[in-house]
Design an enzyme around this catalytic site. Structure first.
Site, PDB file in Angstrom:
ATOM      1  N   HIS A  70      -4.171   3.554   8.332  1.00  0.00           N
ATOM      2  CA  HIS A  70      -3.265   4.599   7.850  1.00  0.00           C
ATOM      3  C   HIS A  70      -3.936   5.973   7.910  1.00  0.00           C
ATOM      4  O   HIS A  70      -3.349   6.955   8.376  1.00  0.00           O
ATOM      5  CB  HIS A  70      -2.865   4.311   6.398  1.00  0.00           C
ATOM      6  CG  HIS A  70      -1.898   3.189   6.225  1.00  0.00           C
ATOM      7  ND1 HIS A  70      -0.646   3.181   6.818  1.00  0.00           N
ATOM      8  CD2 HIS A  70      -1.966   2.041   5.510  1.00  0.00           C
ATOM      9  CE1 HIS A  70       0.000   2.085   6.474  1.00  0.00           C
ATOM     10  NE2 HIS A  70      -0.781   1.364   5.684  1.00  0.00           N
ATOM     11  N   GLU A  91       2.419   1.335   9.548  1.00  0.00           N
ATOM     12  CA  GLU A  91       1.928  -0.044   9.405  1.00  0.00           C
ATOM     13  C   GLU A  91       1.456  -0.617  10.726  1.00  0.00           C
ATOM     14  O   GLU A  91       0.563  -1.475  10.752  1.00  0.00           O
ATOM     15  CB  GLU A  91       3.012  -0.923   8.793  1.00  0.00           C
ATOM     16  CG  GLU A  91       3.229  -0.681   7.308  1.00  0.00           C
ATOM     17  CD  GLU A  91       1.990  -0.954   6.474  1.00  0.00           C
ATOM     18  OE1 GLU A  91       1.259  -1.915   6.782  1.00  0.00           O
ATOM     19  OE2 GLU A  91       1.751  -0.205   5.520  1.00  0.00           O
ATOM     20  N   HIS A 151      -7.630  -1.848   6.863  1.00  0.00           N
ATOM     21  CA  HIS A 151      -6.188  -1.610   6.846  1.00  0.00           C
ATOM     22  C   HIS A 151      -5.877  -0.169   6.433  1.00  0.00           C
ATOM     23  O   HIS A 151      -5.117   0.527   7.113  1.00  0.00           O
ATOM     24  CB  HIS A 151      -5.526  -2.596   5.878  1.00  0.00           C
ATOM     25  CG  HIS A 151      -4.047  -2.439   5.761  1.00  0.00           C
ATOM     26  ND1 HIS A 151      -3.157  -3.239   6.453  1.00  0.00           N
ATOM     27  CD2 HIS A 151      -3.277  -1.585   5.033  1.00  0.00           C
ATOM     28  CE1 HIS A 151      -1.918  -2.879   6.162  1.00  0.00           C
ATOM     29  NE2 HIS A 151      -1.963  -1.864   5.291  1.00  0.00           N
ATOM     30  N   GLU A 152      -6.467   0.277   5.339  1.00  0.00           N
ATOM     31  CA  GLU A 152      -6.189   1.625   4.862  1.00  0.00           C
ATOM     32  C   GLU A 152      -6.759   2.682   5.799  1.00  0.00           C
ATOM     33  O   GLU A 152      -6.190   3.772   5.936  1.00  0.00           O
ATOM     34  CB  GLU A 152      -6.710   1.815   3.440  1.00  0.00           C
ATOM     35  CG  GLU A 152      -6.086   0.887   2.405  1.00  0.00           C
ATOM     36  CD  GLU A 152      -4.562   0.922   2.392  1.00  0.00           C
ATOM     37  OE1 GLU A 152      -3.972   1.964   2.758  1.00  0.00           O
ATOM     38  OE2 GLU A 152      -3.950  -0.100   2.020  1.00  0.00           O
TER      39      GLU A 152
END
EC number: 3.4.17.19
Length: 489
Positions: free
Chosen positions: A259, A285, A255-256
Site C-alpha cells: 500500500h 489491494e 502487505h502494508e
C-alpha cells in the site's frame, strides 16, 4: 489564473486538510491515550465539518461548468472533483460530522470490546454506525442500490451484482482446491518456536526497505490492526508481532508496504490533487496482495527469506523447501489477515454478504455475532471460539467502511492479472527474487501502475498494465499451480 487553476488551488487546500484528518486517524490507532477517545471524536467531527463545507462549496459547481481541460491530467482531475462534488452535496453537513464523531468513538469501543471478547458492549454503537451509513447511502444512491452507493466510495464503477458474479465464479473452485489440499497425504510442516518480537521488527524493517519503502518519507509502528496511512511525502504503516507467529509480523509488513509503495510511487506532480492517491481500494489491494503473496511467498523469495530468518533467530528447524511449505501452508483459522491464499477470499465473501444484509435491513446489527458464527460454521466447517476471532476481529465496520471488504478479493483478482503480465515481461524475475532483490518487480509495478495515481479508472489502469481485461482466471490458475505443487496433486 484560469478557471481550472482557481479550482485546483482551492482543491489543493481541501486535499491538505484531508491529509491532516488522516494523520489524526493514524495517531488514534497508534499512540493516542485511551482516555482521549471522546475528545478525538469531537476533533474529527470538527475537521470533517470544515472539509465537507469545502467539498460542497457552490463555487466548485461554477468552476466545473466553466473549466476547459487542456490535457489528460486536467480531464482526470475534473472527473474526480465532479464525482466528489456530486456525492458531497447530497450528504448534509450534520450527517458528515455525526459520522466522523460516531465512528471515531466506535473505533475505541471496538478495540475495548475486542480485547474483552464482549460483542454486547460493541453492538449499540455498531447499530448507530450502521444507521448513519444507511442514511448516507440513501442520500447518495440516486436510485441505485444503497450498498452500491457505498461501494462506489472504494471501487468506482463496481456493483454488488458484478462482484457477486465474480465471487460465484471463485467460490466453488476455491473450496475444491482447499478441500483437495487439506485432504492430501502431503502436508507441509509448521514453523515451531518462539521468536523475539523486537527481532521480528528489525527484520520487518529490512523487508520494508527491500520492497522499496522509503523510511525518509514513512515510519513503521505497532497497532492492533495493521494499516497504511497517508500519501506523498508522509506515508506511514503499522504491523503487529506475536512471539509464536513471526509470519504475522513479516507478511503484514510486506502487505502494508505494498500500500505504502503505491502512495510513495505516485507522480509527485499529483500531490494535493485528486490524482495524488491510489485510484481505488481494489487497485491498492492488488499492490499489497501481490507484494505479500505472489512475490513475498514465492519459492524464490522464501529461499532468501529462510536465510535471513536463520541469521536473525538461529536454526528454524526447516530447510528452504520446508520453510516455503510452512509459509504457504493451508490451515484452519479464524482471522482473515492470517488466512492462507486459498481461503482468504472465503473470509471476504462472508463479510460481503453480511454487510450487504445490514445495509439492506435484512440483518439487525445486534444479531451480527450470531449470524457471523452460523455463516462461519457453514463456510469453514468448525465453530468460532470467541468474538475476537469472529465479528470483532476487523476494525472496518467500527469506522464505517461498508463496501470496503469486497475490494480485498477484487485486489487479489487484479494481482493475479498483474503477476501474469509481470512474469511475461520479466522472464528472469525468480533469479532476482532468490537474491532478495525485488526491484525488477516493484519497478515494473511503479512504472505500469503506481506512478499513475488516479489518472485512469481502476479497470482501465489494470487493463493498460496487463494488455488485457482483468478477470479471475489468472488468479485461479496461479493458485492451482502453486498449491497443487506444494500438496502433490
Amino acid at each position: 489564473m484560469s478557471t481550472y487553476d482557481d479550482l485546483m488551488a482551492f482543491q489543493r487546500e481541501t486535499e491538505a486538510l484531508g491529509q491532516i484528518a488522516g494523520r489524526l486517524g493514524w495517531d488514534q490507532e497508534t499512540v493516542m491515550p485511551r482516555g482521549a477517545a471522546e475528545q478525538r471524536g469531537e476533533e474529527m467531527a470538527a475537521i470533517e465539518g470544515v472539509i465537507h463545507a469545502r467539498r460542497t462549496d457552490p463555487r466548485i459547481g461554477d468552476w466545473l461548468d466553466a473549466a476547459a481541460p487542456e490535457d489528460a491530467v486536467a480531464t482526470a482531475n475534473l472527473r474526480h472533483i465532479a464525482r466528489s462534488y456530486r456525492r458531497a452535496t447530497r450528504v448534509p453537513a450534520r450527517l458528515a460530522a455525526e459520522l466522523a464523531r460516531t465512528t471515531s468513538i466506535a473505533q475505541g469501543k471496538w478495540a475495548a470490546a475486542r480485547a474483552a471478547d464482549d460483542f454486547a458492549a460493541f453492538a449499540p454503537v455498531l447499530g448507530r454506525v450502521v444507521a448513519l451509513k444507511c442514511e448516507e447511502a440513501e442520500c447518495i444512491a440516486d436510485g441505485r442500490d444503497p450498498y452500491d452507493a457505498l461501494l462506489d466510495d472504494y471501487e468506482p464503477g463496481a456493483t454488488s451484482a458484478t462482484l457477486g458474479a465474480m465471487f460465484d465464479a471463485l467460490r466453488p473452485r476455491l473450496i475444491a482446491l482447499r478441500d483437495r489440499a487439506l485432504g492430501s497425504d502431503r502436508q507441509p510442516p509448521r514453523l515451531e518456536g518462539s521468536f523475539d518480537p523486537d527481532t521480528q521488527m528489525r527484520l520487518a524493517e529490512r523487508l520494508a526497505l527491500g520492497f522499496g519503502y522509503d523510511l525518509d518519507r514513512g515510519r513503521i509502528d505497532r497497532a492492533v490492526h495493521p494499516f497504511s496511512s497517508g500519501s506523498g511525502a508522509d506515508v506511514r504503516i503499522t504491523t503487529r508481532t506475536e512471539a509464536l507467529d513471526p509470519f504475522n509480523c513479516l507478511y503484514s509488513t510486506i502487505h502494508e508496504v505494498g500500500h505504502a509503495a503505491y502512495e510513495q510511487g505516485i507522480d509527485p506532480d499529483y500531490l494535493f490533487t485528486p490524482l495524488g492517491a491510489g485510484v481505488s481500494m481494489g487497485v491498492h489491494e492488488s499492490q499489497s496482495r501481490l507484494y505479500e503473496n505472489q512475490i513475498g511467498r514465492s519459492r524464490a523469495f522464501t529461499g532468501w527469506l529462510h536465510g535471513e530468518m536463520t541469521r536473525a533467530f538461529g536454526d528454524t528447524g526447516l530447510d528452504a523447501d520446508g520453510f516455503y511449505g510452512a509459509v504457504n501452508r493451508l490451515h484452519r483459522g479464524f482471522i482473515r489477515t492470517e488466512a492462507d491464499e486459498v481461503q482468504y477470499n472465503l473470509h471476504v465473501m462472508l463479510r460481503f454478504d453480511l454487510e450487504r444484509d445490514m445495509i439492506a435491513g435484512r440483518l439487525d446489527p445486534a444479531d451480527l455475532d450470531e449470524a457471523w458464527n452460523a455463516r462461519f460454521q457453514s463456510d469453514f466447517g468448525y465453530p468460532v471460539d470467541r468474538p475476537a476471532h469472529g465479528c470483532l476481529q476487523d476494525v472496518h465496520w467500527s469506522v464505517g467502511l461498508f463496501g470496503y471488504f469486497p475490494t480485498y478479493t477484487l485486489g487479489n483478482v487484479y494481482a493475479g492479472c498483474l503477476m501474469a503480465a509481470l512474469r511475461r515481461d520479466l522472464p528472469d524475475l525468480d533469479r532476482a527474487l532468490a537474491r532478495g532483490d525485488t526491484s525488477p518487480a516493484t519497478g515494473w509495478l511503479r512504472e505500469n501502475v503506481q506512478r499513475h495515481g488516479g489518472l485512469y479508472a481502476p479497470r482501465d489502469l489494470i487493463a493498460r498494465a496487463c494488455k488485457a481485461e482483468p478477470d479471475e482466471g489468472p488468479l485461479l490458475d496461479y493458485l492451482k499451480a502453486k498449491f497443487g505443487a506444494i500438496y502433490g496433486f
